[in-house]
Design a protein around this motif. Structure first.
Motif, PDB file in Angstrom:
ATOM      1  N   GLU A   1      34.171  36.546  14.591  1.00  0.00           N
ATOM      2  CA  GLU A   1      34.107  35.081  14.697  1.00  0.00           C
ATOM      3  C   GLU A   1      35.250  34.545  15.564  1.00  0.00           C
ATOM      4  N   ARG A   2      35.334  35.055  16.767  1.00  0.00           N
ATOM      5  CA  ARG A   2      36.424  34.697  17.679  1.00  0.00           C
ATOM      6  C   ARG A   2      35.970  33.807  18.840  1.00  0.00           C
ATOM      7  N   LEU A   3      34.696  33.440  18.875  1.00  0.00           N
ATOM      8  CA  LEU A   3      34.199  32.673  20.012  1.00  0.00           C
ATOM      9  C   LEU A   3      34.266  31.158  19.824  1.00  0.00           C
ATOM     10  N   ASP A   4      34.526  30.681  18.604  1.00  0.00           N
ATOM     11  CA  ASP A   4      34.549  29.235  18.387  1.00  0.00           C
ATOM     12  C   ASP A   4      35.596  28.550  19.265  1.00  0.00           C
ATOM     13  N   VAL A   5      36.770  29.174  19.417  1.00  0.00           N
ATOM     14  CA  VAL A   5      37.847  28.556  20.203  1.00  0.00           C
ATOM     15  C   VAL A   5      37.461  28.435  21.680  1.00  0.00           C
ATOM     16  N   PRO A   6      37.029  29.510  22.362  1.00  0.00           N
ATOM     17  CA  PRO A   6      36.628  29.327  23.760  1.00  0.00           C
ATOM     18  C   PRO A   6      35.415  28.416  23.924  1.00  0.00           C
ATOM     19  N   MET A   7      34.504  28.408  22.957  1.00  0.00           N
ATOM     20  CA  MET A   7      33.373  27.489  23.033  1.00  0.00           C
ATOM     21  C   MET A   7      33.862  26.042  22.956  1.00  0.00           C
ATOM     22  N   ARG A   8      34.756  25.761  22.022  1.00  0.00           N
ATOM     23  CA  ARG A   8      35.289  24.396  21.890  1.00  0.00           C
ATOM     24  C   ARG A   8      36.022  23.958  23.150  1.00  0.00           C
ATOM     25  N   ALA A   9      36.681  24.897  23.807  1.00  0.00           N
ATOM     26  CA  ALA A   9      37.395  24.567  25.043  1.00  0.00           C
ATOM     27  C   ALA A   9      36.443  24.060  26.121  1.00  0.00           C
ATOM     28  N   HIS A  10      35.182  24.413  25.998  1.00  0.00           N
ATOM     29  CA  HIS A  10      34.172  23.950  26.958  1.00  0.00           C
ATOM     30  C   HIS A  10      33.274  22.863  26.365  1.00  0.00           C
ATOM     31  N   GLY A  11      33.726  22.250  25.273  1.00  0.00           N
ATOM     32  CA  GLY A  11      33.011  21.112  24.703  1.00  0.00           C
ATOM     33  C   GLY A  11      31.843  21.463  23.819  1.00  0.00           C
ATOM     34  N   LEU A  12      31.766  22.706  23.358  1.00  0.00           N
ATOM     35  CA  LEU A  12      30.669  23.151  22.503  1.00  0.00           C
ATOM     36  C   LEU A  12      31.221  23.511  21.123  1.00  0.00           C
ATOM     37  N   LYS A  13      30.755  22.833  20.089  1.00  0.00           N
ATOM     38  CA  LYS A  13      31.241  23.099  18.735  1.00  0.00           C
ATOM     39  C   LYS A  13      30.133  23.745  17.905  1.00  0.00           C
ATOM     40  N   ARG A  14      30.552  24.580  16.960  1.00  0.00           N
ATOM     41  CA  ARG A  14      29.558  25.244  16.118  1.00  0.00           C
ATOM     42  C   ARG A  14      28.885  24.226  15.193  1.00  0.00           C
ATOM     43  N   ALA A  15      27.567  24.309  15.072  1.00  0.00           N
ATOM     44  CA  ALA A  15      26.813  23.392  14.215  1.00  0.00           C
ATOM     45  C   ALA A  15      27.097  23.699  12.754  1.00  0.00           C
ATOM     46  N   ALA A  16      27.744  22.752  12.069  1.00  0.00           N
ATOM     47  CA  ALA A  16      28.043  22.851  10.648  1.00  0.00           C
ATOM     48  C   ALA A  16      28.149  21.445  10.098  1.00  0.00           C
ATOM     49  N   PRO A  17      27.735  21.212   8.858  1.00  0.00           N
ATOM     50  CA  PRO A  17      27.799  19.859   8.303  1.00  0.00           C
ATOM     51  C   PRO A  17      29.234  19.349   8.242  1.00  0.00           C
ATOM     52  N   SER A  18      29.420  18.035   8.411  1.00  0.00           N
ATOM     53  CA  SER A  18      30.746  17.436   8.384  1.00  0.00           C
ATOM     54  C   SER A  18      31.370  17.484   6.991  1.00  0.00           C
ATOM     55  N   THR A  19      30.554  17.699   5.966  1.00  0.00           N
ATOM     56  CA  THR A  19      31.060  17.746   4.588  1.00  0.00           C
ATOM     57  C   THR A  19      31.846  19.022   4.300  1.00  0.00           C
ATOM     58  N   GLY A  20      31.808  19.953   5.215  1.00  0.00           N
ATOM     59  CA  GLY A  20      32.530  21.210   5.003  1.00  0.00           C
ATOM     60  C   GLY A  20      31.828  22.339   5.728  1.00  0.00           C
ATOM     61  N   ARG A  21      32.587  23.355   6.081  1.00  0.00           N
ATOM     62  CA  ARG A  21      32.019  24.466   6.839  1.00  0.00           C
ATOM     63  C   ARG A  21      31.100  25.301   5.965  1.00  0.00           C
ATOM     64  N   THR A  22      29.914  25.521   6.463  1.00  0.00           N
ATOM     65  CA  THR A  22      28.976  26.399   5.781  1.00  0.00           C
ATOM     66  C   THR A  22      28.969  27.746   6.492  1.00  0.00           C
ATOM     67  N   ARG A  23      29.388  28.794   5.807  1.00  0.00           N
ATOM     68  CA  ARG A  23      29.418  30.122   6.415  1.00  0.00           C
ATOM     69  C   ARG A  23      28.053  30.756   6.210  1.00  0.00           C
ATOM     70  N   ALA A  24      27.219  30.625   7.220  1.00  0.00           N
ATOM     71  CA  ALA A  24      25.822  31.032   7.114  1.00  0.00           C
ATOM     72  C   ALA A  24      25.658  32.463   7.628  1.00  0.00           C
ATOM     73  N   ALA A  25      25.874  33.445   6.769  1.00  0.00           N
ATOM     74  CA  ALA A  25      25.762  34.849   7.162  1.00  0.00           C
ATOM     75  C   ALA A  25      24.300  35.224   7.374  1.00  0.00           C
ATOM     76  N   THR A  26      24.038  35.947   8.451  1.00  0.00           N
ATOM     77  CA  THR A  26      22.666  36.312   8.810  1.00  0.00           C
ATOM     78  C   THR A  26      22.464  37.805   9.031  1.00  0.00           C
ATOM     79  N   PHE A  27      23.536  38.608   9.000  1.00  0.00           N
ATOM     80  CA  PHE A  27      23.409  40.032   9.335  1.00  0.00           C
ATOM     81  C   PHE A  27      24.325  40.850   8.429  1.00  0.00           C
ATOM     82  N   PRO A  28      23.815  42.042   7.979  1.00  0.00           N
ATOM     83  CA  PRO A  28      22.440  42.544   8.083  1.00  0.00           C
ATOM     84  C   PRO A  28      21.531  41.825   7.097  1.00  0.00           C
ATOM     85  N   SER A  29      20.260  41.814   7.375  1.00  0.00           N
ATOM     86  CA  SER A  29      19.338  40.961   6.630  1.00  0.00           C
ATOM     87  C   SER A  29      19.250  41.320   5.149  1.00  0.00           C
ATOM     88  N   ARG A  30      19.449  42.590   4.793  1.00  0.00           N
ATOM     89  CA  ARG A  30      19.315  42.987   3.379  1.00  0.00           C
ATOM     90  C   ARG A  30      20.521  42.552   2.552  1.00  0.00           C
TER      91      ARG A  30
END
Length: 263
Positions: A191-220
Protein backbone atom coordinates in the motif's frame (compact mmCIF):
# COMPACT_ATOMS: atom_id res chain seq x y z
CA UNK A 1 -26.81 -15.21 -6.74
CA UNK A 2 -28.60 -12.21 -5.25
CA UNK A 3 -27.72 -8.67 -6.21
CA UNK A 4 -25.10 -7.14 -3.95
CA UNK A 5 -26.74 -4.71 -1.53
CA UNK A 6 -25.91 -1.06 -2.03
CA UNK A 7 -23.57 0.08 0.76
CA UNK A 8 -25.47 3.37 1.18
CA UNK A 9 -29.22 3.99 0.87
CA UNK A 10 -29.04 5.99 -2.36
CA UNK A 11 -31.48 5.40 -5.17
CA UNK A 12 -30.01 4.27 -8.51
CA UNK A 13 -28.78 7.33 -10.40
CA UNK A 14 -28.06 9.43 -7.29
CA UNK A 15 -24.55 8.04 -7.08
CA UNK A 16 -22.24 6.42 -9.60
CA UNK A 17 -21.75 2.80 -8.55
CA UNK A 18 -18.37 1.51 -9.77
CA UNK A 19 -16.94 -1.99 -9.46
CA UNK A 20 -13.42 -3.14 -10.22
CA UNK A 21 -12.73 -6.86 -10.61
CA UNK A 22 -9.78 -8.97 -11.72
CA UNK A 23 -11.55 -12.00 -13.22
CA UNK A 24 -8.43 -14.21 -13.64
CA UNK A 25 -9.27 -14.84 -17.30
CA UNK A 26 -12.44 -16.73 -16.34
CA UNK A 27 -10.54 -19.90 -15.35
CA UNK A 28 -9.45 -21.33 -11.96
CA UNK A 29 -7.27 -24.26 -10.99
CA UNK A 30 -4.51 -26.22 -12.70
CA UNK A 31 -4.26 -29.54 -14.51
CA UNK A 32 -7.22 -31.90 -14.01
CA UNK A 33 -8.67 -29.48 -11.44
CA UNK A 34 -8.88 -26.62 -13.94
CA UNK A 35 -12.41 -25.31 -14.26
CA UNK A 36 -14.22 -22.68 -16.27
CA UNK A 37 -15.78 -19.92 -14.15
CA UNK A 38 -16.83 -17.46 -16.85
CA UNK A 39 -20.51 -18.51 -16.65
CA UNK A 40 -20.58 -18.01 -12.89
CA UNK A 41 -18.81 -14.69 -13.39
CA UNK A 42 -21.58 -13.60 -15.74
CA UNK A 43 -24.09 -14.02 -12.91
CA UNK A 44 -21.72 -12.41 -10.42
CA UNK A 45 -21.09 -9.32 -12.54
CA UNK A 46 -24.82 -8.80 -13.05
CA UNK A 47 -25.43 -9.10 -9.30
CA UNK A 48 -23.06 -6.20 -8.61
CA UNK A 49 -25.66 -3.87 -10.13
CA UNK A 50 -22.86 -1.42 -10.95
CA UNK A 51 -23.14 1.50 -13.35
CA UNK A 52 -19.54 0.88 -14.41
CA UNK A 53 -17.66 -2.41 -14.14
CA UNK A 54 -13.89 -2.20 -14.64
CA UNK A 55 -12.22 -5.55 -15.24
CA UNK A 56 -8.69 -6.86 -15.58
CA UNK A 57 -7.33 -10.13 -17.02
CA UNK A 58 -10.15 -10.36 -19.56
CA UNK A 59 -9.75 -12.42 -22.72
CA UNK A 60 -10.98 -11.65 -26.19
CA UNK A 61 -9.85 -15.11 -27.33
CA UNK A 62 -7.60 -18.00 -26.32
CA UNK A 63 -7.40 -20.95 -28.67
CA UNK A 64 -5.98 -23.35 -26.07
CA UNK A 65 -8.64 -22.71 -23.42
CA UNK A 66 -11.39 -22.77 -26.04
CA UNK A 67 -10.27 -26.23 -27.16
CA UNK A 68 -9.83 -27.50 -23.58
CA UNK A 69 -13.33 -26.51 -22.46
CA UNK A 70 -15.11 -27.14 -25.75
CA UNK A 71 -16.65 -30.45 -24.65
CA UNK A 72 -17.92 -29.34 -21.23
CA UNK A 73 -21.61 -28.65 -20.60
CA UNK A 74 -20.84 -24.95 -20.24
CA UNK A 75 -18.13 -24.42 -22.82
CA UNK A 76 -15.91 -21.52 -23.80
CA UNK A 77 -18.08 -18.58 -24.97
CA UNK A 78 -18.07 -17.73 -28.65
CA UNK A 79 -18.01 -14.03 -27.73
CA UNK A 80 -15.11 -12.23 -26.15
CA UNK A 81 -15.31 -12.34 -22.35
CA UNK A 82 -16.12 -8.63 -21.96
CA UNK A 83 -19.09 -8.86 -24.29
CA UNK A 84 -20.18 -12.16 -22.73
CA UNK A 85 -20.11 -10.72 -19.20
CA UNK A 86 -21.93 -7.49 -20.03
CA UNK A 87 -25.48 -7.33 -18.60
CA UNK A 88 -28.20 -6.58 -21.12
CA UNK A 89 -28.16 -2.98 -22.27
CA UNK A 90 -24.59 -2.24 -21.15
CA UNK A 91 -22.01 -0.75 -23.51
CA UNK A 92 -18.66 -2.55 -23.75
CA UNK A 93 -15.09 -1.30 -24.11
CA UNK A 94 -12.11 -3.65 -24.38
CA UNK A 95 -8.46 -3.37 -25.34
CA UNK A 96 -5.67 -5.97 -25.30
CA UNK A 97 -2.70 -5.49 -22.98
CA UNK A 98 -0.76 -8.74 -23.42
CA UNK A 99 -0.37 -11.21 -26.27
CA UNK A 100 0.52 -14.81 -25.49
CA UNK A 101 1.19 -17.98 -27.48
CA UNK A 102 -2.46 -19.02 -27.85
CA UNK A 103 -4.33 -15.81 -27.16
CA UNK A 104 -4.29 -12.52 -25.30
CA UNK A 105 -5.84 -10.63 -22.38
CA UNK A 106 -6.48 -7.05 -21.37
CA UNK A 107 -8.73 -4.56 -19.61
CA UNK A 108 -12.46 -4.05 -20.09
CA UNK A 109 -15.17 -1.62 -19.03
CA UNK A 110 -18.91 -2.28 -19.00
CA UNK A 111 -21.19 0.74 -18.66
CA UNK A 112 -24.88 1.25 -18.00
CA UNK A 113 -24.38 4.83 -19.24
CA UNK A 114 -23.33 5.98 -22.75
CA UNK A 115 -19.61 5.86 -23.48
CA UNK A 116 -17.40 7.97 -25.75
CA UNK A 117 -14.29 7.22 -27.78
CA UNK A 118 -12.21 4.38 -26.33
CA UNK A 119 -8.51 4.97 -25.76
CA UNK A 120 -5.60 2.70 -24.83
CA UNK A 121 -2.13 3.56 -23.55
CA UNK A 122 0.77 1.14 -23.12
CA UNK A 123 2.45 1.51 -19.71
CA UNK A 124 4.66 -1.61 -19.90
CA UNK A 125 7.82 -1.03 -17.88
CA UNK A 126 9.88 -3.96 -19.15
CA UNK A 127 9.63 -6.79 -21.67
CA UNK A 128 8.43 -9.40 -19.16
CA UNK A 129 5.14 -7.64 -18.30
CA UNK A 130 2.75 -6.14 -20.84
CA UNK A 131 0.56 -3.54 -19.12
CA UNK A 132 -1.92 -0.96 -20.38
CA UNK A 133 -4.51 1.67 -19.47
CA UNK A 134 -8.02 1.58 -20.91
CA UNK A 135 -9.58 5.07 -21.10
CA UNK A 136 -13.35 5.41 -21.52
CA UNK A 137 -15.34 8.65 -21.11
CA UNK A 138 -18.75 7.86 -19.56
CA UNK A 139 -21.67 10.29 -19.82
CA UNK A 140 -23.41 10.36 -16.43
CA UNK A 141 -26.03 12.89 -15.30
CA UNK A 142 -24.95 15.33 -18.02
CA UNK A 143 -21.28 15.12 -16.98
CA UNK A 144 -18.46 13.32 -18.76
CA UNK A 145 -16.64 11.16 -16.21
CA UNK A 146 -13.30 9.87 -17.46
CA UNK A 147 -12.85 6.25 -16.39
CA UNK A 148 -9.44 4.59 -16.63
CA UNK A 149 -8.99 0.85 -16.07
CA UNK A 150 -5.51 -0.07 -14.86
CA UNK A 151 -3.49 -3.19 -14.11
CA UNK A 152 -0.06 -2.34 -12.72
CA UNK A 153 3.11 -4.40 -12.59
CA UNK A 154 4.54 -6.83 -10.05
CA UNK A 155 7.62 -4.75 -9.15
CA UNK A 156 7.28 -1.66 -6.94
CA UNK A 157 9.64 0.51 -8.98
CA UNK A 158 7.65 -0.37 -12.10
CA UNK A 159 4.41 0.61 -10.36
CA UNK A 160 5.85 3.99 -9.37
CA UNK A 161 6.83 4.68 -12.97
CA UNK A 162 3.38 3.53 -14.10
CA UNK A 163 1.80 6.10 -11.75
CA UNK A 164 3.90 8.76 -13.52
CA UNK A 165 2.76 7.52 -16.93
CA UNK A 166 -0.85 7.41 -15.75
CA UNK A 167 -0.59 11.00 -14.55
CA UNK A 168 0.95 12.11 -17.85
CA UNK A 169 -1.81 10.32 -19.75
CA UNK A 170 -4.52 12.05 -17.70
CA UNK A 171 -2.89 15.46 -18.21
CA UNK A 172 -2.74 14.89 -21.97
CA UNK A 173 -6.13 13.27 -22.59
CA UNK A 174 -8.50 14.52 -19.87
CA UNK A 175 -9.74 18.12 -19.46
CA UNK A 176 -8.28 19.63 -16.26
CA UNK A 177 -11.64 20.08 -14.51
CA UNK A 178 -13.25 16.80 -15.57
CA UNK A 179 -14.05 14.09 -12.98
CA UNK A 180 -11.69 11.12 -13.16
CA UNK A 181 -11.79 7.62 -11.72
CA UNK A 182 -8.93 5.16 -12.06
CA UNK A 183 -9.96 1.63 -11.11
CA UNK A 184 -7.96 -1.53 -11.18
CA UNK A 185 -5.59 -4.10 -9.73
CA UNK A 186 -2.49 -2.22 -8.58
CA UNK A 187 -0.50 -5.20 -7.22
CA UNK A 188 0.51 -2.81 -4.45
CA UNK A 189 1.04 -5.28 -1.61
CA UNK A 190 2.59 -2.73 0.74
CA UNK A 191 0.00 0.00 0.00
CA UNK A 192 2.69 2.46 -1.06
CA UNK A 193 1.00 4.07 -4.06
CA UNK A 194 -1.42 6.40 -2.25
CA UNK A 195 1.28 9.06 -1.77
CA UNK A 196 2.42 9.29 -5.43
CA UNK A 197 -1.21 9.12 -6.56
CA UNK A 198 -2.14 12.02 -4.26
CA UNK A 199 0.80 14.00 -5.62
CA UNK A 200 -0.97 13.88 -8.99
CA UNK A 201 -4.37 14.83 -7.58
CA UNK A 202 -5.80 11.31 -7.32
CA UNK A 203 -7.07 10.13 -3.92
CA UNK A 204 -8.16 6.65 -2.95
CA UNK A 205 -11.96 6.25 -2.83
CA UNK A 206 -12.96 5.84 0.83
CA UNK A 207 -15.86 7.27 2.84
CA UNK A 208 -15.15 10.54 4.68
CA UNK A 209 -16.41 8.95 7.92
CA UNK A 210 -13.23 6.90 8.14
CA UNK A 211 -10.93 4.74 6.08
CA UNK A 212 -12.41 1.45 5.02
CA UNK A 213 -9.70 -1.16 4.45
CA UNK A 214 -11.38 -3.17 1.73
CA UNK A 215 -9.23 -6.29 1.33
CA UNK A 216 -9.83 -8.17 -1.92
CA UNK A 217 -6.96 -10.69 -2.23
CA UNK A 218 -6.75 -13.64 -1.98
CA UNK A 219 -10.45 -14.23 -2.46
CA UNK A 220 -10.72 -17.16 0.00
CA UNK A 221 -9.15 -15.24 2.88
CA UNK A 222 -8.70 -11.60 1.80
CA UNK A 223 -5.80 -9.78 3.44
CA UNK A 224 -4.43 -7.38 0.80
CA UNK A 225 -6.08 -4.31 -0.75
CA UNK A 226 -4.75 -4.83 -4.26
CA UNK A 227 -7.92 -3.61 -5.98
CA UNK A 228 -8.73 0.09 -5.62
CA UNK A 229 -10.40 3.12 -7.15
CA UNK A 230 -8.66 6.50 -7.19
CA UNK A 231 -10.68 9.63 -7.96
CA UNK A 232 -10.50 13.31 -8.85
CA UNK A 233 -13.55 15.56 -8.70
CA UNK A 234 -15.60 12.80 -7.05
CA UNK A 235 -16.24 11.85 -3.43
CA UNK A 236 -16.83 8.37 -2.09
CA UNK A 237 -20.05 7.66 -0.19
CA UNK A 238 -19.72 3.90 0.24
CA UNK A 239 -17.38 0.92 -0.16
CA UNK A 240 -18.21 -2.77 -0.28
CA UNK A 241 -16.43 -6.07 -0.98
CA UNK A 242 -18.83 -8.96 -1.71
CA UNK A 243 -17.74 -12.15 0.03
CA UNK A 244 -18.80 -15.75 0.37
CA UNK A 245 -18.11 -19.18 -1.19
CA UNK A 246 -19.44 -18.22 -4.62
CA UNK A 247 -17.21 -15.17 -4.89
CA UNK A 248 -14.22 -17.05 -3.50
CA UNK A 249 -14.35 -19.70 -6.23
CA UNK A 250 -14.82 -17.43 -9.27
CA UNK A 251 -11.47 -15.59 -9.17
CA UNK A 252 -8.42 -15.19 -6.96
CA UNK A 253 -9.61 -11.58 -6.39
CA UNK A 254 -12.87 -10.32 -4.92
CA UNK A 255 -14.63 -7.40 -6.58
CA UNK A 256 -14.48 -3.97 -4.99
CA UNK A 257 -17.59 -1.77 -5.23
CA UNK A 258 -17.56 1.97 -4.49
CA UNK A 259 -20.29 4.57 -4.74
CA UNK A 260 -19.28 8.03 -5.93
CA UNK A 261 -20.90 11.45 -6.08
CA UNK A 262 -19.75 14.62 -7.78
CA UNK A 263 -17.82 17.03 -5.56
Amino acid sequence: MRSVARPTPHAPGDVLRVATYNIHKGVRGLGPAKRLEIHNLQTGVASLDADIVCMQEVRLFHHGEAAYFDHTSFGWPEKGQAEFLAPEGYEVAYRTNAKTRYGEHGNALLSRWPIGDIGHHDVSDHSFEQRGLLHVPVRWKGVEVHAVVAHFGLIHSSRVRQVERLAAFVREHVPPNAPVLVAGDYNDWGERLDVPMRAHGLKRAAPSTGRTRAATFPSRLPVFTLDRVYVRGLRCTGVQVPRGPSWARMSDHLPLVVELALE
